[in-house]
Design a protein around this motif. Structure first.
Motif, PDB file in Angstrom:
ATOM      1  N   THR A   1      -0.944 -54.258 -38.094  1.00  0.00           N
ATOM      2  CA  THR A   1      -0.467 -54.413 -36.719  1.00  0.00           C
ATOM      3  C   THR A   1      -1.562 -54.006 -35.737  1.00  0.00           C
ATOM      4  O   THR A   1      -2.155 -52.930 -35.848  1.00  0.00           O
ATOM      5  CB  THR A   1       0.783 -53.539 -36.474  1.00  0.00           C
ATOM      6  OG1 THR A   1       1.778 -53.895 -37.424  1.00  0.00           O
ATOM      7  CG2 THR A   1       1.325 -53.773 -35.073  1.00  0.00           C
TER       8      THR A   1
ATOM      9  N   GLN B   1       5.212 -56.898 -37.433  1.00  0.00           N
ATOM     10  CA  GLN B   1       4.621 -57.998 -36.678  1.00  0.00           C
ATOM     11  C   GLN B   1       5.639 -58.599 -35.714  1.00  0.00           C
ATOM     12  O   GLN B   1       5.314 -58.920 -34.566  1.00  0.00           O
ATOM     13  CB  GLN B   1       4.119 -59.080 -37.642  1.00  0.00           C
ATOM     14  CG  GLN B   1       3.380 -60.224 -36.964  1.00  0.00           C
ATOM     15  CD  GLN B   1       2.155 -59.751 -36.205  1.00  0.00           C
ATOM     16  OE1 GLN B   1       1.344 -58.983 -36.737  1.00  0.00           O
ATOM     17  NE2 GLN B   1       2.009 -60.182 -34.958  1.00  0.00           N
ATOM     18  N   ALA B   2       6.887 -58.701 -36.168  1.00  0.00           N
ATOM     19  CA  ALA B   2       7.944 -59.242 -35.309  1.00  0.00           C
ATOM     20  C   ALA B   2       8.212 -58.316 -34.118  1.00  0.00           C
ATOM     21  O   ALA B   2       8.472 -58.781 -33.000  1.00  0.00           O
ATOM     22  CB  ALA B   2       9.225 -59.441 -36.120  1.00  0.00           C
TER      23      ALA B   2
ATOM     24  N   ARG C   1       5.831 -57.712 -42.111  1.00  0.00           N
ATOM     25  CA  ARG C   1       6.343 -58.808 -41.267  1.00  0.00           C
ATOM     26  C   ARG C   1       7.267 -58.276 -40.175  1.00  0.00           C
ATOM     27  O   ARG C   1       7.289 -58.799 -39.062  1.00  0.00           O
ATOM     28  CB  ARG C   1       7.083 -59.847 -42.120  1.00  0.00           C
ATOM     29  CG  ARG C   1       6.174 -60.693 -42.989  1.00  0.00           C
ATOM     30  CD  ARG C   1       6.880 -61.938 -43.469  1.00  0.00           C
ATOM     31  NE  ARG C   1       8.095 -61.634 -44.216  1.00  0.00           N
ATOM     32  CZ  ARG C   1       8.158 -61.485 -45.524  1.00  0.00           C
ATOM     33  NH1 ARG C   1       7.047 -61.584 -46.251  1.00  0.00           N
ATOM     34  NH2 ARG C   1       9.297 -61.218 -46.128  1.00  0.00           N
ATOM     35  N   GLN C   2       8.034 -57.236 -40.507  1.00  0.00           N
ATOM     36  CA  GLN C   2       8.941 -56.672 -39.514  1.00  0.00           C
ATOM     37  C   GLN C   2       8.168 -56.036 -38.360  1.00  0.00           C
ATOM     38  O   GLN C   2       8.533 -56.183 -37.188  1.00  0.00           O
ATOM     39  CB  GLN C   2       9.867 -55.647 -40.170  1.00  0.00           C
ATOM     40  CG  GLN C   2      11.137 -55.363 -39.398  1.00  0.00           C
ATOM     41  CD  GLN C   2      12.160 -56.476 -39.547  1.00  0.00           C
ATOM     42  OE1 GLN C   2      11.868 -57.563 -40.044  1.00  0.00           O
ATOM     43  NE2 GLN C   2      13.367 -56.219 -39.098  1.00  0.00           N
TER      44      GLN C   2
ATOM     45  N   SER D   1      10.071 -57.500 -45.765  1.00  0.00           N
ATOM     46  CA  SER D   1       8.684 -57.057 -45.670  1.00  0.00           C
ATOM     47  C   SER D   1       8.504 -56.155 -44.467  1.00  0.00           C
ATOM     48  O   SER D   1       8.771 -56.564 -43.322  1.00  0.00           O
ATOM     49  CB  SER D   1       7.755 -58.275 -45.550  1.00  0.00           C
ATOM     50  OG  SER D   1       6.480 -57.898 -45.082  1.00  0.00           O
TER      51      SER D   1
ATOM     52  N   ASP E   1       6.474 -53.924 -49.163  1.00  0.00           N
ATOM     53  CA  ASP E   1       5.410 -54.689 -48.507  1.00  0.00           C
ATOM     54  C   ASP E   1       4.847 -53.935 -47.312  1.00  0.00           C
ATOM     55  O   ASP E   1       4.819 -54.450 -46.195  1.00  0.00           O
ATOM     56  CB  ASP E   1       5.932 -56.073 -48.080  1.00  0.00           C
ATOM     57  CG  ASP E   1       4.790 -56.988 -47.629  1.00  0.00           C
ATOM     58  OD1 ASP E   1       3.664 -56.799 -48.100  1.00  0.00           O
ATOM     59  OD2 ASP E   1       5.039 -57.876 -46.789  1.00  0.00           O
TER      60      ASP E   1
END
Length: 391
Positions: free
Chosen positions: A275, A224-225, A221-222, A218, A270
């Motif tokens: 962010t 966000q990380a 999600r990446q 995703s 995704d």
């Protein structure tokens, strides 16, 4: 205060001729008597760090000056990646020139966090390269449409049929992974359910590409990380690292924004633009980055762009041309009325211009993404060697 008093000049210009920096924390500290065992910063380090901050500010000020017709275009993305590569190279030089300080806390942990973010950015680069390859696949049916309809003395039934089929392939190919065939049928009513069902097998061609990220990966999600725990260093931390952690923080933020902008523009799994960018405007570069972030978000909220598979200007132009061409060739009566034929030829010319933009721009863009990937890997390897993390 999280910066070396990175107060923006009252002037809108960020050129080196105007005073952009006040007395820094490090300058004030240097004038004080050292009551701790902290080593004095090496000569020229403060100027080196300020020059780095200024380059980041200047680069993003230039990027933020783009008008609405240039923003999120292939040339603008290439300019963004060029800015990243230049800032990254100067950052690498700062780390290399100050190796003795890199393995001391808290800088050691902060550099380690930066390298972890860099590893996550590598996945984003791979996903973006997949997205560029997708766009090459869209280019093929567009070229078929041009071949069928462009430079023809008269447009007959055979050319219309060939163009229709290519337009169906193009639209299915641009179908975002989240969308269903029902949504596609609703958006392109004139294709008809039968045609969509018959041509849906074409979707397999576009999905059969060699993906370099896993199917459950995703982009949202990446990102966000990458953004997790990205906070500006405190004044005491700046002092204890001679300001080096400020450069690490700045490069981390540049990395985050560049990856976010790529995900916003290019199709990838995704996609998500949630962010959060929260940064004090005391940093010279904060203003232009926050301005770009806001402009890109506003673009994503436009009605015509909400369900787009990417905000790249050329993607929007492909969609517009495909939609208009489909309306013109659908249920058309032959021979074409003079006015309709003239409109069709104008739209075909517009599609030709978009096709040329893709042909001229996608290869250089992909090469830059590859170079970003290589530079990140090289810098991480050298950095781990310098801090002993590669042992």
């Amino acid at each position: 205060m999280p910066a070396t008093e990175f107060q923006q000049s009252s002037s809108s210009s960020s050129s080196s001729s105007s005073p952009s920096f006040g007395f820094s924390i490090l300058s004030r500290r240097r004038d004080q008597v050292h009551s701790h065992s902290m080593e004095s910063p090496p000569a020229g380090l403060e100027n080196e760090l300020e020059a780095f901050q200024r380059q980041v500010a200047d680069r993003f000020h230039d990027l933020s000056a783009a008008d609405s017709g240039e923003l999120l275009s292939i040339p603008w993305l290439r300019k963004l990646l060029d800015a990243f590569l230049c800032c990254h190279e100067e950052f690498r030089a700062i780390l290399f020139n100050n190796q003795p300080y890199l393995n001391k806390p808290p800088l050691e942990r902060q550099i380690s966090d930066f390298f972890e973010r860099s590893v996550k950015a590598l996945d984003v680069c791979n996903a973006i390269r997949d997205g560029i390859e997708q766009m090459r696949q869209w280019q093929k049916p567009l070229e078929i449409v041009l071949c069928a309809l462009d430079n023809q003395r008269s447009i007959g039934e055979g050319q219309i049929r060939r163009a229709k089929k290519a337009l169906i392939d193009l639209t299915i190919g641009m179908l975002d992974e989240k969308e269903s065939s029902t949504a596609l049928a609703h958006r392109n009513r004139s294709f008809g359910r039968n045609n969509l069902h018959k041509e849906h097998k074409s979707l397999g061609h576009f999905r059969s590409l060699s993906w370099s990220v896993s199917r459950n990966w995703s982009a949202a999600r990446q990102l966000q990380a990458i953004s997790n725990n990205l906070v500006a260093p405190r004044s005491n931390e700046i002092l204890s690292t001679n300001g080096l952690n400020l450069a690490v923080f700045t490069m981390s933020y540049v990395l985050l924004f560049v990856m976010w902008a790529l995900v916003a523009a290019i199709p990838c799994q995704d996609r998500g633009l949630q962010t959060h960018f929260a940064i004090s405007k005391q940093f010279l570069w904060a203003g232009p980055i926050l301005s770009l972030h806001e402009r890109i978000l506003e673009e994503s909220k436009k009605r015509a762009r909400r369900n787009a598979c990417g905000l790249l200007k050329e993607i929007y132009e492909i969609e517009q041309c495909a939609r208009h061409l489909n309306e013109l060739v659908d249920n058309t009566q032959l021979p074409l009325p003079e006015e309709k034929e003239r409109e069709l030829r104008i739209t075909v010319e517009e599609a030709g211009n978009v096709c040329k933009s893709l042909k001229d721009g996608l290869d250089p863009l992909e090469r830059q993404v590859r170079e970003v990937f290589r530079r990140i890997v090289r810098n991480r390897t050298q950095g781990l060697d310098s801090t002993g993390g590669g042992d």
